[in-house]
Design a protein around this motif. Structure first.
Motif, PDB file in Angstrom:
ATOM      1  N   GLY A 174      31.895  22.067  21.596  1.00 60.65           N
ATOM      2  CA  GLY A 174      31.376  20.970  20.796  1.00 60.65           C
ATOM      3  C   GLY A 174      31.638  21.182  19.317  1.00 60.65           C
ATOM      4  O   GLY A 174      31.733  22.310  18.838  1.00 60.65           O
ATOM      5  N   GLY A 175      31.781  20.091  18.574  1.00 59.32           N
ATOM      6  CA  GLY A 175      31.942  20.168  17.132  1.00 59.32           C
ATOM      7  C   GLY A 175      33.345  20.512  16.671  1.00 59.32           C
ATOM      8  O   GLY A 175      33.538  21.498  15.958  1.00 59.32           O
ATOM      9  N   PRO A 176      34.368  19.727  17.021  1.00 56.20           N
ATOM     10  CA  PRO A 176      35.714  19.993  16.492  1.00 56.20           C
ATOM     11  C   PRO A 176      35.777  19.626  15.009  1.00 56.20           C
ATOM     12  O   PRO A 176      35.508  18.492  14.643  1.00 56.20           O
ATOM     13  CB  PRO A 176      36.604  19.077  17.335  1.00 56.20           C
ATOM     14  CG  PRO A 176      35.706  17.925  17.704  1.00 56.20           C
ATOM     15  CD  PRO A 176      34.332  18.519  17.865  1.00 56.20           C
ATOM     16  N   TYR A 177      36.109  20.581  14.160  1.00 57.38           N
ATOM     17  CA  TYR A 177      36.106  20.352  12.711  1.00 57.38           C
ATOM     18  C   TYR A 177      37.461  19.885  12.191  1.00 57.38           C
ATOM     19  O   TYR A 177      37.557  19.303  11.124  1.00 57.38           O
ATOM     20  CB  TYR A 177      35.674  21.634  12.003  1.00 57.38           C
ATOM     21  CG  TYR A 177      35.337  21.462  10.543  1.00 57.38           C
ATOM     22  CD1 TYR A 177      34.332  20.596  10.136  1.00 57.38           C
ATOM     23  CD2 TYR A 177      36.015  22.185   9.561  1.00 57.38           C
ATOM     24  CE1 TYR A 177      34.013  20.441   8.802  1.00 57.38           C
ATOM     25  CE2 TYR A 177      35.695  22.043   8.228  1.00 57.38           C
ATOM     26  CZ  TYR A 177      34.690  21.166   7.851  1.00 57.38           C
ATOM     27  OH  TYR A 177      34.380  21.021   6.518  1.00 57.38           O
TER      28      TYR A 177
ATOM     29  N   GLU B 289      35.177  13.730  25.518  1.00 55.71           N
ATOM     30  CA  GLU B 289      33.858  13.774  24.884  1.00 55.71           C
ATOM     31  C   GLU B 289      33.304  15.191  25.036  1.00 55.71           C
ATOM     32  O   GLU B 289      33.159  15.697  26.153  1.00 55.71           O
ATOM     33  CB  GLU B 289      32.909  12.780  25.563  1.00 55.71           C
ATOM     34  CG  GLU B 289      33.322  11.327  25.398  1.00 55.71           C
ATOM     35  CD  GLU B 289      32.752  10.710  24.125  1.00 55.71           C
ATOM     36  OE1 GLU B 289      31.958  11.379  23.439  1.00 55.71           O
ATOM     37  OE2 GLU B 289      33.114   9.557  23.833  1.00 55.71           O
ATOM     38  N   PHE B 290      32.992  15.845  23.928  1.00 51.46           N
ATOM     39  CA  PHE B 290      32.484  17.215  23.974  1.00 51.46           C
ATOM     40  C   PHE B 290      31.004  17.243  24.359  1.00 51.46           C
ATOM     41  O   PHE B 290      30.234  16.358  23.998  1.00 51.46           O
ATOM     42  CB  PHE B 290      32.668  17.903  22.622  1.00 51.46           C
ATOM     43  CG  PHE B 290      34.090  18.275  22.332  1.00 51.46           C
ATOM     44  CD1 PHE B 290      34.659  19.396  22.936  1.00 51.46           C
ATOM     45  CD2 PHE B 290      34.860  17.516  21.471  1.00 51.46           C
ATOM     46  CE1 PHE B 290      35.977  19.755  22.666  1.00 51.46           C
ATOM     47  CE2 PHE B 290      36.169  17.865  21.192  1.00 51.46           C
ATOM     48  CZ  PHE B 290      36.730  18.982  21.797  1.00 51.46           C
ATOM     49  N   ASN B 291      30.652  18.305  25.066  1.00 49.94           N
ATOM     50  CA  ASN B 291      29.261  18.514  25.476  1.00 49.94           C
ATOM     51  C   ASN B 291      29.042  20.017  25.609  1.00 49.94           C
ATOM     52  O   ASN B 291      29.713  20.673  26.404  1.00 49.94           O
ATOM     53  CB  ASN B 291      28.986  17.808  26.805  1.00 49.94           C
ATOM     54  CG  ASN B 291      27.523  17.866  27.201  1.00 49.94           C
ATOM     55  OD1 ASN B 291      26.708  18.497  26.532  1.00 49.94           O
ATOM     56  ND2 ASN B 291      27.187  17.214  28.300  1.00 49.94           N
ATOM     57  N   ILE B 292      28.135  20.592  24.821  1.00 50.60           N
ATOM     58  CA  ILE B 292      27.949  22.042  24.834  1.00 50.60           C
ATOM     59  C   ILE B 292      27.104  22.519  26.009  1.00 50.60           C
ATOM     60  O   ILE B 292      26.940  23.718  26.209  1.00 50.60           O
ATOM     61  CB  ILE B 292      27.323  22.543  23.517  1.00 50.60           C
ATOM     62  CG1 ILE B 292      25.886  22.028  23.358  1.00 50.60           C
ATOM     63  CG2 ILE B 292      28.172  22.150  22.331  1.00 50.60           C
ATOM     64  CD1 ILE B 292      25.161  22.664  22.194  1.00 50.60           C
ATOM     65  N   SER B 293      26.577  21.593  26.818  1.00 49.43           N
ATOM     66  CA  SER B 293      25.773  21.988  27.982  1.00 49.43           C
ATOM     67  C   SER B 293      26.582  22.866  28.924  1.00 49.43           C
ATOM     68  O   SER B 293      27.738  22.584  29.193  1.00 49.43           O
ATOM     69  CB  SER B 293      25.389  20.751  28.746  1.00 49.43           C
ATOM     70  OG  SER B 293      24.159  20.349  28.538  1.00 49.43           O
TER      71      SER B 293
ATOM     72  N   TYR C  11      28.295  15.577  20.417  1.00 51.04           N
ATOM     73  CA  TYR C  11      28.988  16.783  19.969  1.00 51.04           C
ATOM     74  C   TYR C  11      30.452  16.541  19.614  1.00 51.04           C
ATOM     75  O   TYR C  11      31.233  17.481  19.521  1.00 51.04           O
ATOM     76  CB  TYR C  11      28.885  17.868  21.040  1.00 51.04           C
ATOM     77  CG  TYR C  11      27.475  18.319  21.268  1.00 51.04           C
ATOM     78  CD1 TYR C  11      26.822  19.138  20.345  1.00 51.04           C
ATOM     79  CD2 TYR C  11      26.768  17.904  22.397  1.00 51.04           C
ATOM     80  CE1 TYR C  11      25.510  19.532  20.549  1.00 51.04           C
ATOM     81  CE2 TYR C  11      25.457  18.307  22.609  1.00 51.04           C
ATOM     82  CZ  TYR C  11      24.828  19.116  21.680  1.00 51.04           C
ATOM     83  OH  TYR C  11      23.522  19.513  21.878  1.00 51.04           O
ATOM     84  N   GLY C  12      30.805  15.284  19.404  1.00 52.86           N
ATOM     85  CA  GLY C  12      32.150  14.977  18.969  1.00 52.86           C
ATOM     86  C   GLY C  12      33.086  14.581  20.085  1.00 52.86           C
ATOM     87  O   GLY C  12      32.716  14.586  21.270  1.00 52.86           O
TER      88      GLY C  12
ATOM     89  N   GLY D 196      28.810  12.932  17.138  1.00 54.97           N
ATOM     90  CA  GLY D 196      28.740  11.601  17.727  1.00 54.97           C
ATOM     91  C   GLY D 196      29.402  11.536  19.087  1.00 54.97           C
ATOM     92  O   GLY D 196      29.679  12.554  19.722  1.00 54.97           O
ATOM     93  N   GLY D 197      29.654  10.345  19.553  1.00 55.21           N
ATOM     94  CA  GLY D 197      30.183  10.157  20.887  1.00 55.21           C
ATOM     95  C   GLY D 197      29.069  10.135  21.920  1.00 55.21           C
ATOM     96  O   GLY D 197      27.884  10.086  21.597  1.00 55.21           O
TER      97      GLY D 197
END
Length: 401
Positions: free
Chosen positions: A153-156, A144-148, A127-128, A122-123
């Motif tokens: 991205g995706g903090p668990y 705000e995460f962005n894998i671009s 990507y979290g 989300g966000g």
């Protein structure tokens, strides 16, 4: 490999209904009985949060109350941050908006007294994100995460605060190979990727929780990858130098998820989600230099299985943890000594438990000596969505409730 995507903790967590807060007092030098009872039932009425989900982390605030997160319920149905007093009075501190997803990872108490957490998805970019929340409920979106472009991205799990004042954590997406990263974030939200996992140099893939050792390095594990494909234990300096300490080979454990804990002896103790003699996971010890010792193979019939919540070190020096196979008759609270002796503190009765069913959040010991944790659902007929319970443990006997 023993483990499969069907048994991954992401899917297991999606199946698991959780709530929070187990309390049980440890007086290790006194031999007597154990009493557990329900303190609070979460409900779906009046905007209450519901079903906190493993492997969440509950913490104690400076006020002595307990703080945790859920991914459902709350004012908007996306979960929220709640506070529970030591006697079980619960209230919602903050409700997550609908575009925040899977925010049940738990919290870290910062040196400033504020709480820091993560949403896995989300966000803005999907990507979290990482956030800060004050004890009065003021929320700040820090990153705000962005894998671009090789971003993370995706903090668990929530970030941890290291002795340099910065926050460190992992993501299971992003980086140069899109199989995870270790990141550093300043208290104001500036984020730097310290390491991108590639699974070509023994670092594995899909990293999870971190812990800082007394030597200043961070210690963690990757859920998969490594030389055998079953995961890796690693250490990484605050400047980003990563060293692989142990590659799992399945018979000694597989798919580590939970964060490790350092003992008073300087060694690190942890569990795996799968692997071992029966593929139900193991308890292990590892030195800072990488000497690995298998301490216990979980046996589902007697211990439960799939321990993917971190152990906690009690004031007696022993470690306490839970097995988390949803609604199993053998879900249990267990104890491990520094010498590796394993024992069951309490075994739940599955769907017949009067204390709630299934175990979720990792245990946490309050300064009042009581441990807190969570069940996944309330007892049958109670109408709740998980329970707060407490236990007074005073010996080695086991009970069933």
């Amino acid at each position: 490999m023993y483990f499969s995507a069907a048994k991954s903790p992401f899917r297991a967590a999606a199946r698991v209904l959780v709530t929070l807060t187990l309390a049980f007092a440890v007086l290790a030098t006194v031999a007597s009985a154990q009493t557990l009872s329900t303190v609070h039932n979460f409900t779906s009425t009046s905007g209450d949060v519901t079903v906190p989900t493993a492997p969440g982390v509950t913490i104690q605030g400076r006020d002595g109350n307990l703080y945790g997160t859920t991914g459902s319920g709350g004012a908007f149905g996306a979960g929220g941050v709640y506070v529970v007093t030591q006697v079980g009075t619960e209230s919602v501190l903050y409700s997550f908006p609908l575009n925040y997803t899977s925010c049940q990872a738990g919290l870290t108490l910062g040196s400033d007294g504020n709480f820091y957490g993560a949403c896995t998805a989300g966000g803005t970019f999907g990507y979290g994100l990482l956030y800060k929340l004050t004890p009065t409920g003021t929320f700040t979106d820090l990153h705000e995460f962005n894998i671009s472009g090789g971003g993370a991205g995706g903090p668990y799990t929530p970030p941890i605060q290291a002795n340099d004042g910065n926050f460190y954590g992992t993501t299971y997406r992003g980086g140069t190979s899109d199989i995870g990263t270790v990141y550093k974030m300043t208290p104001s939200g500036t984020l730097t990727i310290l390491h991108s996992f590639t699974n070509t140099t023994g670092d594995g893939s899909t990293p999870y929780a971190l812990v800082q050792g007394k030597d200043g390095n961070l210690y963690g594990s990757s859920y998969s990858g490594g030389t055998g494909g079953y995961g890796v234990i690693f250490k990484i300096s605050l400047k980003g130098k990563l060293t692989s300490l142990h590659n799992f080979v399945s018979t000694d454990g597989a798919a580590p998820v939970a964060g490790m804990i350092q003992g008073t002896d300087g060694n690190f103790y942890g569990t795996t989600f799968q692997g071992g003699a029966s593929n139900n996971g193991v308890v292990f010890k590892i030195t800072a230099s990488g000497k690995y010792t298998l301490l216990h193979n979980f046996v589902e019939a007697t211990d439960g299985s799939y321990s993917y919540t971190a152990m906690v070190r009690g004031t007696d020096g022993n470690f306490y943890g839970t097995t988390n196979k949803y609604l199993q008759l053998t879900d249990a609270i267990y104890r491990v000594t520094l010498k590796g002796a394993f024992s069951i503190v309490h075994q739940f009765a599955g769907i017949d438990s009067t204390l709630g069913t299934g175990l979720a959040d990792a245990l946490v010991q309050n300064t009042n000596g009581v441990f807190y944790g969570a069940t996944n659902a309330s007892a049958p007929g109670s109408g709740g969505n998980g329970t707060v319970y407490h236990s007074r443990y005073r010996g080695k006997n086991r009970s069933r409730a």
